[in-house]
Every structure is written in C-alpha cells, then in structure tokens.
Scaffold this active site. Structure first.
Site, PDB file in Angstrom:
ATOM      1  N   PRO A   2       0.806  -1.205   0.000  1.00  0.00           N
ATOM      2  CG  PRO A   2      -0.092  -1.191   2.091  1.00  0.00           C
ATOM      3  CD  PRO A   2       1.111  -1.624   1.345  1.00  0.00           C
ATOM      4  CD  GLU A   3       3.925   2.498  -3.778  1.00  0.00           C
ATOM      5  OE1 GLU A   3       4.165   3.627  -4.241  1.00  0.00           O
ATOM      6  OE2 GLU A   3       4.348   1.462  -4.298  1.00  0.00           O
TER       7      GLU A   3
END
Length: 276
Positions: A2-3
């Site tokens: 997850p960015e």
DNA sequence: ATGATGTCCTGGGCGC
DNA sequence: TGCGCCCAGGACATCA
C-alpha cells in the site's frame, strides 16, 4: 502493497461504513505486528464513536470522540475489509478486528505482520514518533519545486531514493516512484543534485498525476491488495514500467525493453531510452 | 550527520 | 510433488 493511492482508497472505502459508529469491541489475534499491540487498546477505544477518518502519509487515522486516535499502517501486505459482524469469524491472517455498532466490523489482514495499530491522543499525533519526521503530502502545495530543489541541492543520492524517503515527501513507495520517474522521463539513478529546477518541477507534476490517476482507479491490485469491499483496484493495468522488465516500452515509437535494476535494495523499473 | 545495509515476517512462484 | 531459494508494495535500527 500500500502506497498513498491504496491507503486513500481504504480510507474512502471504510469512511461511509464506520463514520459516527460506536466501537463496541476490539480483538487482537497476535500480540505483535511491527510493534507489540498494546493491551490497553480496548479500554481506550470501546464505547467511543468515530468522529473523523483520514489519511496522513501511509497511515490511516480514526479520530474518536474521546480525543484518542486509532492509527493503522498497512505495512507491506496489510489489507482492511469491511464485514457484517454476524458470525465472529476471522479470516486467514486476520490480525485484529474492530467491531462497531450496527454489526459492522473491520478486519485487518496481514500475512507478513509488518503493519501496526496504535492509539495516540489526537492532540499529540503530530509530535508523535510516527509522525514527527514525515515530510509534506505530495498533493499539497508544500511539496513544490523550491522545496524539492533545496533538498536535492547538496546530496548525491539517486532521485528515486529521495522521493521514496518519507522524510522528504510522503506516500510514494516502490511502484509509484518508478511510475512517476517514467512519466517525468528522468532516469531513477540520476543523482539528485544534477537535476534542474525544470526537471524537478516536471517530476512533481508527474508524481501528482500518477497518484491522482491511481486513486481514481482504486489503487493497484498487485498480489494481495484489494479494496475494502474485496473488489480489485485497476491501476495495475495502467503501470508503464513497474513489473514490466523485458517488455517493450509503451511510449509511441520506442522499441526499447524495460529494464530492472536495484537501487537501495529495491527493484526499480525504467526505460533506458525514454528516461535520461 | 548521512547514506547504505540488515531486519522484522510469511507466502507465492520458480527451478531442480 | 516437494524442497530450497528468491522475491515481495514499508520503515525502522544499526553501522560505516
């Protein structure tokens, strides 16, 4: 996983489900993620309702009405899903569950256990250890060319390492670093003090474009990421270089193959022809 | 002080 | 089919 775009998608997804709902139970199924899970979490959150939900960097923050904030980070493999809490059933790799009124629950799923959950008084968040070193949000005006130029001026670090460093700008991880540099036509190994103000300015707009577009697509679903309803994001289909080693560059009339190199221990993808 | 390296942990995919 | 190896979206501590 997850960015920034994936975390934003999670925040947007859980918000309508739990805003103004009361926390009625907290259960942990491991005693340690990145840090030990504090035993006092339950007593700090149960009985209070969710006042606000937002993202800062790659952190998800739930402000409660008792001036405490629940802070969650998804690490590399964390996911959150929203479920009807009818059966008290934990999924594979669920590390904790927060139950809310009206039979809604959040399950935090994380095989690698690199994520974290912490409860911090809301007014101390900014100065807390987790937040105090964070740089500006990439979609904010604080992240501008004179700011970035100042950071780059006296360093000979590859530009990719700079934009992935949360101290300088938050939210960009390995995928979007490669993608943004491709869009800006800058090679990831370029030493940052060699970049002109014009190139840095183009890099900033490229970062914003890539992040905004990915948020609109619901993030990139690579391996285990999905939206909170279990549906996949779509941005993985838009990736120009990430994960495309050996494939032909998609830029019109460019026949070069995408290369993979390692910078600071991380896979880095780029087009040797388009990116200078 | 800064930048490079190792580390936390588990699972999936590959080659043999 | 099974084993061992390598790789993985993050971010810290540690070392030079």
């Amino acid at each position: 996983m997850p960015e920034l775009p994936e975390v934003q998608t999670v925040v947007d997804g859980i918000k309508p489900n739990i805003l103004r709902r009361k926390v009625i139970n907290f259960k942990a199924y491991t005693n340690k993620l990145r840090y030990p899970i504090s035993r006092s979490i339950s007593e700090k959150i149960v009985g209070n309702y969710v006042k606000n939900i937002y993202r800062r960097a790659k952190y998800i923050i739930l402000d409660l009405n008792n001036s405490q904030s629940i802070v969650v980070h998804l690490g590399m493999s964390g996911r959150i899903i929203v479920l009807k809490a009818d059966k008290d059933k934990k999924l594979k790799h669920t590390q904790f569950i927060i139950q809310f009124s009206k039979d809604i629950e959040l399950q935090y799923i994380d095989p690698r256990k690199f994520g974290l959950i912490k409860v911090i008084p809301s007014n101390l968040l900014q100065e807390s250890k987790l937040f105090v070193h964070l740089g500006p949000e990439p979609l904010s005006r604080l992240f501008n060319k004179s700011y970035l130029k100042k950071i780059c001026n006296n360093k000979n670090t590859p530009i990719k390492s700079i934009i992935m460093n949360q101290k300088y700008v938050v939210g960009i991880g390995n995928i979007y670093a490669s993608e943004s540099l491709f869009l800006a036509k800058i090679t990831p190994i370029k030493v940052c003090n060699k970049l002109t103000i014009k190139e840095l300015s183009l890099l900033i707009t490229s970062i914003r474009k890539v992040l905004r577009k990915s948020i609109q697509s619901g993030g990139s679903s690579i391996s285990d990421y999905a939206m909170v309803n279990g549906k996949l994001g779509n941005y993985q289909n838009e990736l120009e270089v990430y994960g495309r080693e050996g494939s032909i560059c998609r830029e019109k009339s460019c026949q070069s193959k995408i290369l993979r190199i390692v910078i600071a221990q991380r896979s880095t993808f780029y087009c040797p022809v388009c990116q200078k």
